[in-house]
Design a protein around this motif. Structure first.
Motif, PDB file in Angstrom:
ATOM      1  N   GLN A 360       0.820  -1.200   0.000  1.00 12.53           N
ATOM      2  CA  GLN A 360       0.000   0.000   0.000  1.00 12.53           C
ATOM      3  C   GLN A 360       0.862   1.262   0.000  1.00 12.53           C
ATOM      4  OE1 GLN A 360      -3.286   0.184  -0.229  1.00 12.53           O
ATOM      5  NE2 GLN A 360      -3.635  -2.039  -0.166  1.00 12.53           N
ATOM      6  N   ALA A 361       0.507   2.228  -0.864  1.00 14.74           N
ATOM      7  CA  ALA A 361       1.252   3.487  -0.930  1.00 14.74           C
ATOM      8  C   ALA A 361       1.196   4.243   0.391  1.00 14.74           C
ATOM      9  CB  ALA A 361       0.701   4.357  -2.063  1.00 14.74           C
ATOM     10  N   LYS A 362       0.084   4.121   1.122  1.00 15.30           N
ATOM     11  CA  LYS A 362      -0.069   4.869   2.364  1.00 15.30           C
ATOM     12  C   LYS A 362       0.958   4.464   3.420  1.00 15.30           C
ATOM     13  CE  LYS A 362      -3.675   1.736   4.095  1.00 15.30           C
ATOM     14  NZ  LYS A 362      -2.833   1.111   5.133  1.00 15.30           N
ATOM     15  N   ASP A 363       1.548   3.260   3.273  1.00 12.74           N
ATOM     16  CA  ASP A 363       2.550   2.819   4.234  1.00 12.74           C
ATOM     17  C   ASP A 363       3.837   3.631   4.141  1.00 12.74           C
ATOM     18  OD1 ASP A 363       0.951   0.758   5.271  1.00 12.74           O
ATOM     19  OD2 ASP A 363       1.511  -0.574   3.617  1.00 12.74           O
ATOM     20  N   PHE A 364       4.005   4.378   3.034  1.00 12.90           N
ATOM     21  CA  PHE A 364       5.248   5.120   2.823  1.00 12.90           C
ATOM     22  C   PHE A 364       5.058   6.632   2.890  1.00 12.90           C
ATOM     23  CE2 PHE A 364       5.512   1.062   0.658  1.00 12.90           C
ATOM     24  CZ  PHE A 364       6.732   0.567   1.081  1.00 12.90           C
ATOM     25  N   CYS A 365       3.828   7.081   2.813  1.00  6.24           N
ATOM     26  CA  CYS A 365       3.603   8.514   2.639  1.00  6.24           C
ATOM     27  C   CYS A 365       3.604   9.305   3.945  1.00  6.24           C
ATOM     28  CB  CYS A 365       2.277   8.742   1.904  1.00  6.24           C
ATOM     29  SG  CYS A 365       2.356   8.206   0.177  1.00  6.24           S
ATOM     30  N   ASN A 366       3.709   8.636   5.071  1.00  5.75           N
ATOM     31  CA  ASN A 366       3.759   9.345   6.354  1.00  5.75           C
ATOM     32  C   ASN A 366       5.179   9.436   6.898  1.00  5.75           C
ATOM     33  OD1 ASN A 366       0.967   9.696   6.424  1.00  5.75           O
ATOM     34  ND2 ASN A 366       0.662   7.642   7.302  1.00  5.75           N
ATOM     35  N   GLN A 367       6.158   8.991   6.079  1.00  6.49           N
ATOM     36  CA  GLN A 367       7.543   9.018   6.542  1.00  6.49           C
ATOM     37  C   GLN A 367       8.212  10.311   6.088  1.00  6.49           C
ATOM     38  OE1 GLN A 367       8.529   6.677   8.482  1.00  6.49           O
ATOM     39  NE2 GLN A 367       6.792   5.272   8.157  1.00  6.49           N
ATOM     40  N   PRO A 368       9.121  10.869   6.902  1.00 12.13           N
ATOM     41  CA  PRO A 368       9.867  12.060   6.479  1.00 12.13           C
ATOM     42  C   PRO A 368      10.794  11.738   5.317  1.00 12.13           C
ATOM     43  CG  PRO A 368      10.768  11.168   8.523  1.00 12.13           C
ATOM     44  CD  PRO A 368       9.479  10.425   8.263  1.00 12.13           C
ATOM     45  N   VAL A 369      11.024  12.742   4.471  1.00 12.64           N
ATOM     46  CA  VAL A 369      11.887  12.554   3.300  1.00 12.64           C
ATOM     47  C   VAL A 369      13.256  12.073   3.751  1.00 12.64           C
ATOM     48  CG1 VAL A 369      12.990  13.704   1.349  1.00 12.64           C
ATOM     49  CG2 VAL A 369      10.637  14.286   1.981  1.00 12.64           C
ATOM     50  N   GLY A 370      13.766  11.053   3.079  1.00 14.25           N
ATOM     51  CA  GLY A 370      15.081  10.524   3.392  1.00 14.25           C
ATOM     52  C   GLY A 370      15.071   9.546   4.541  1.00 14.25           C
ATOM     53  N   SER A 371      13.912   9.196   5.058  1.00  9.96           N
ATOM     54  CA  SER A 371      13.824   8.291   6.198  1.00  9.96           C
ATOM     55  C   SER A 371      14.307   6.897   5.845  1.00  9.96           C
ATOM     56  CB  SER A 371      12.372   8.208   6.681  1.00  9.96           C
ATOM     57  OG  SER A 371      12.220   7.177   7.636  1.00  9.96           O
ATOM     58  N   GLY A 393      15.654   3.398   1.635  1.00 11.00           N
ATOM     59  CA  GLY A 393      16.366   4.641   1.869  1.00 11.00           C
ATOM     60  C   GLY A 393      16.403   5.564   0.666  1.00 11.00           C
ATOM     61  N   ASP A 394      17.577   6.127   0.404  1.00 19.29           N
ATOM     62  CA  ASP A 394      17.748   7.059  -0.709  1.00 19.29           C
ATOM     63  C   ASP A 394      17.450   6.410  -2.053  1.00 19.29           C
ATOM     64  OD1 ASP A 394      18.434   9.048   1.051  1.00 19.29           O
ATOM     65  OD2 ASP A 394      20.599   8.741   0.833  1.00 19.29           O
ATOM     66  N   ILE A 447      18.145  -3.033  -5.003  1.00 16.45           N
ATOM     67  CA  ILE A 447      18.002  -2.170  -6.172  1.00 16.45           C
ATOM     68  C   ILE A 447      18.639  -0.815  -5.866  1.00 16.45           C
ATOM     69  CG2 ILE A 447      16.340  -0.969  -7.643  1.00 16.45           C
ATOM     70  CD1 ILE A 447      14.507  -3.347  -7.347  1.00 16.45           C
ATOM     71  N   CYS A 448      19.431  -0.316  -6.815  1.00 18.23           N
ATOM     72  CA  CYS A 448      20.120   0.961  -6.630  1.00 18.23           C
ATOM     73  C   CYS A 448      20.221   1.677  -7.972  1.00 18.23           C
ATOM     74  CB  CYS A 448      21.519   0.736  -6.048  1.00 18.23           C
ATOM     75  SG  CYS A 448      22.594  -0.251  -7.113  1.00 18.23           S
ATOM     76  N   GLY A 449      20.465   2.983  -7.917  1.00 24.92           N
ATOM     77  CA  GLY A 449      20.726   3.751  -9.126  1.00 24.92           C
ATOM     78  C   GLY A 449      19.671   3.623 -10.203  1.00 24.92           C
ATOM     79  N   THR A 450      18.413   3.534  -9.808  1.00 25.15           N
ATOM     80  CA  THR A 450      17.317   3.305 -10.756  1.00 25.15           C
ATOM     81  C   THR A 450      16.168   4.249 -10.435  1.00 25.15           C
ATOM     82  OG1 THR A 450      17.903   0.946 -10.815  1.00 25.15           O
ATOM     83  CG2 THR A 450      15.755   1.568 -11.722  1.00 25.15           C
ATOM     84  N   ARG A 451      15.523   4.773 -11.476  1.00 17.04           N
ATOM     85  CA  ARG A 451      14.349   5.613 -11.237  1.00 17.04           C
ATOM     86  C   ARG A 451      13.291   5.372 -12.301  1.00 17.04           C
ATOM     87  NH1 ARG A 451      14.240  10.165 -14.568  1.00 17.04           N
ATOM     88  NH2 ARG A 451      16.193  10.609 -15.675  1.00 17.04           N
ATOM     89  N   LEU A 452      12.048   5.402 -11.853  1.00 17.16           N
ATOM     90  CA  LEU A 452      10.921   5.303 -12.782  1.00 17.16           C
ATOM     91  C   LEU A 452      10.864   6.542 -13.657  1.00 17.16           C
ATOM     92  CD1 LEU A 452       8.040   3.891 -10.537  1.00 17.16           C
ATOM     93  CD2 LEU A 452       9.388   2.671 -12.241  1.00 17.16           C
ATOM     94  N   VAL A 453      10.404   6.348 -14.879  1.00 18.97           N
ATOM     95  CA  VAL A 453      10.328   7.447 -15.827  1.00 18.97           C
ATOM     96  C   VAL A 453       8.909   7.974 -15.873  1.00 18.97           C
ATOM     97  CG1 VAL A 453      10.632   8.107 -18.242  1.00 18.97           C
ATOM     98  CG2 VAL A 453      12.205   6.488 -17.185  1.00 18.97           C
TER      99      VAL A 453
END
Length: 459
Positions: A360-371, A393-394, A447-453
């Motif tokens: 669920q997306a909501k599990d991640f949206c209450n965390q501070p940036v960079g948490s 993480g990052d 997974i590292c060094g990867t981003r969705l487009v």
């Protein structure tokens, strides 16, 4: 009234077919055989198909009945031949075949070596080679490598790239890599032809991933690494289950490491993976390595190549849903990662993300940036294997971006997982292919060094 061939010598198959209800002695190359299974009574039964000089184009079916499965003939090679004493020629529904009776019939299997000293590598109890038949054995031994071989008609032949779950039965030419008893008297074959099976849609409930995760493999436990490391790292290794009637399969099958043609097999979908099935009517042919179909499999695989491009999934094509930072790192398949002996390093892969946990997306949206709490487990798949990789993480922020609204993240996750339109637990999903970087260390895959487009980005 039953009659026996008057001179008790071996006769040609063509001549035997005119002696319905008579017992005859035959010799022929074994072209095909079924797997040992229980008969409708208390016996075990197998069917052989044999040929000789008089009966090259057609094949005579021979039904063998014995008290124990291990007493059934189990050929080792396409060159092997069998002597059959006192088999009865029978007609049923307009077709002629021979029947081996466990009481008075006997057989012996020979290969190129055993025929030199007339010592069969397998024989039924009570078999005794008749003196006049030694000349037949000698001639068959000289013909082993020269006798014309047929791999069967192409009408039902498919490769792994062509299999379909709605096709009731088909034939498959493949190499048998391994056979494993997965539960008591249930056997699994691991087969390969160099091709990638088609990717499948999934109907798994995404919200159920925490309690009932998508299985990584059809077998209950991953094979030991010493066996897994012998498997090819390119092309799908299909798992094929035996029928419950084949309880003694692995104890008798001599096809490991050989190219074979399985006949009258079928397949089904198991949690988004292809699973082959051998039925009670399935049969097998050993194939020489210079057979046309085998050579075509090898040629197609060699043309694919073993380098970076050869490791691309056949069904994938750019543009991919993700871009990576490290284009100069080696390319790897999931099987490369499972079998590589060394630990450490970063590779790039082309995979599909079948599931994420938490879902669920909501599990991640209450965390501070960079948490550091940004931690997700992804189930990755390519044609060779599935595995779990972490994204945290990052690297998690880089992958999904730094916009943390529930709606935006839900849209991105649905796109990654192939959810059509609004999320619906009953709808089929077809996850897209993505390119990603994976760091391998002693802890696992990350997974590292990867981003969705984003949709509006050119790539």
């Amino acid at each position: 009234m039953e009659k026996m061939n008057t001179n008790n010598t071996i006769i040609q198959i063509r001549d035997a077919l005119s002696r319905v209800n008579q017992k005859v002695n035959l010799i022929g190359f074994v072209r095909e055989f079924s797997f040992p299974r229980k008969s409708l009574g208390t016996d075990y039964v197998s069917t052989l198909k044999i040929v000789d000089e008089s009966y090259r184009e057609n094949e005579l079916s021979v039904q063998i009945f014995t008290r124990k499965a291990e007493d059934l003939p189990m050929p080792r090679s396409h060159k092997d031949f069998i002597i059959l004493y006192k088999v009865k020629i029978t007609e049923f529904n307009g077709r002629l075949y021979a029947v081996f009776n466990k009481i008075f019939s006997s057989y012996a299997l020979f290969d190129e070596k055993s025929c030199i000293d007339f010592n069969p590598y397998q024989a039924s109890s009570g078999f005794h080679l008749l003196g006049p038949d030694m000349g037949f054995v000698r001639r068959m031994g000289h013909s082993c490598s020269k006798f014309p071989f047929s791999g069967g008609m192409d009408e039902y032949l498919l490769s792994l790239k062509d299999i379909k779950s709605d096709k009731p039965y088909f034939d498959l030419v493949c190499k048998v890599l391994h056979v494993e008893e997965v539960t008591s008297n249930v056997w699994m074959l691991f087969v390969w032809d160099g091709n990638d099976t088609p990717p499948l849609s999934l109907d798994t409930n995404l919200n159920d991933e925490e309690q009932n995760p998508l299985p990584l493999h059809i077998e209950q436990f991953l094979l030991p690494s010493d066996i897994l490391c012998t498997f090819p790292c390119v092309g799908t290794v299909l798992r094929v289950m035996t029928d419950k009637a084949h309880e003694k399969f692995g104890l008798n099958f001599n096809g490991i490491g050989k190219w074979v043609r399985f006949r009258n097999m079928t397949c089904e979908v198991h949690f988004g993976s292809w699973k082959g099935l051998l039925t009670s009517s399935s049969r097998v042919r050993y194939l020489p390595e210079n057979h046309d179909t085998v050579l075509e499999c090898i040629r197609n695989f060699n043309q694919r190549g073993m380098g970076e491009e050869g490791r691309f999934p056949s069904w994938s094509s750019p543009p991919y849903l993700a871009v990576i930072d490290y284009e100069n790192v080696p390319f790897a398949t999931m099987m490369d990662l499972l079998t590589q002996p060394e630990v450490g390093g970063t590779v790039k892969c082309i995979v599909r993300v079948l599931a994420v946990c938490p879902p669920q997306a909501k599990d991640f949206c209450n965390q501070p940036v960079g948490s550091d709490q940004y931690r997700m487990r992804l189930t990755l798949e390519d044609p060779t294997a599935r595995l779990h990789a972490t994204l945290c993480g990052d690297d998690w922020v880089k992958f999904f971006g730094d916009c943390f609204s529930v709606d935006v993240l839900t849209t991105k996750m649905n796109k990654l997982l192939g959810v059509p339109g609004k999320e619906d637990s009953d709808s089929l999903r077809s996850p897209p292919w993505i390119k990603c970087c994976i760091n391998v260390n002693s802890v696992g895959y990350h997974i590292c060094g990867t981003r969705l487009v984003d949709d509006d980005v050119e790539y």
